[in-house]
Design a protein around this motif. Structure first.
Motif: not given
Lengths: 202, 202
Positions: A186-188, A46, A42-43, A31, A190, A39
């Motif tokens: 995951h998620p980074r 997700y 990626e979130t 990270n 939220d 980030d």
């Protein structure tokens, strides 16, 4: 790398918009070294994969001036200029609500500079609120890796109260009026957990 | 001018994304010769100025490979490639509702080709509907200058029923399941009038 708009303002190209060759692959496995944008992306991936929400980053606006067309199979843009965005970078839909936000980070320890925001973006947030959308900023203090969600109402107020001596928001104001987003794997980031609170409270 | 993606699909650059020099100025003073995109953009500007809705076109996604930085005052993208959009082109917020749509035109007289839509865009519309957003297509038959709003539910169904022999939607199906949008001067394509009906009916 940082460039300037024709009016002299800085433009920081986002890492994932540059060619893959420029990405440090080692950074992907931890990270640390991830940009806030990576980030958030990626979130959002997700959220999309788990049917939680449909939120995307808008492409960087470019004024295309010349396109070269060397073969039937590909076109190459050979001259284009960065344009200042007139909206926020991220938007989408979550539980029937329109979501609209900007994500920014700073290396400062105690304040968040207003220069990260354009007039047009703040104006856009006002308009989104007027239409009943949910608008906010996600702000990262990279030194401590703390990420806050600050509702647009507060951001707009801070922005309008700024003056020649006050060119940033105080971190303690962001802590007071905003929400610390717990970071995960995951998620980074939220952030929809915080949006749930806003929806319930509204 | 038309280019192709690396996979051979066609890309039609939008007129207002090209340099001003390539725009025929005479075309601005009459509705004839306006692209559907120009008409929609003008309509969205009207909505924005009159505080009716906040709806924008997303910029064309480009993969930036090289940026030249000739001086402190400007950056020039010297190599970039068109990317296939993974969402619809337009979205925003209207009366608290998330609005998401694609706008396409055809010169065909009796049918609308599916090749105007990508799998990803249709998939995106499904996801937006699942989240309670309002998704649709604005379809122009340029020969008769008729513009229809077709809700995503119907577009998705038609798209999924297509096969090797059926590569387009029939105009009579669009007339039957869609809504003819009355054309005006200001705004030119008042599609939110139709959206009002959808909201009332939902």
């Amino acid at each position: 790398m940082a460039f300037r708009y024709p009016d002299g303002r800085k433009f920081e190209p986002k890492r994932n918009e540059m060619t893959k060759k420029s990405v440090n692959k080692d950074a992907r496995f931890s990270n640390r070294g991830m940009t806030l944008e990576e980030d958030i992306n990626e979130t959002n991936e997700y959220y999309l994969a788990h049917q939680v929400a449909v939120i995307h980053k808008k492409p960087t606006p470019l004024q295309i001036v010349n396109v070269h067309y060397p073969s039937r199979s590909a076109a190459v843009v050979t001259e284009a200029y960065f344009q200042k965005p007139s909206t926020t970078d991220y938007n989408g839909v979550y539980k029937g609500r329109h979501i609209d936000f900007e994500a920014k980070e700073t290396k400062n320890k105690l304040s968040f500079p207003f220069k990260n925001f354009h007039d047009h973006q703040v104006e856009h947030m006002k308009r989104v609120l007027d239409q009943g959308g949910i608008a906010f900023a996600i702000l990262r203090f990279s030194y401590t890796d703390e990420v806050f969600l600050l509702e647009a109402t507060h951001l707009i107020r801070f922005y309008e109260e700024r003056d020649h001596t006050r060119k940033s928001m105080k971190k303690k104001d962001i802590e007071h009026f905003g929400y610390l987003i717990p970071l995960g794997f995951h998620p980074r980031i939220d952030y929809l957990k915080i949006v749930d609170k806003l929806i319930t409270g509204s």
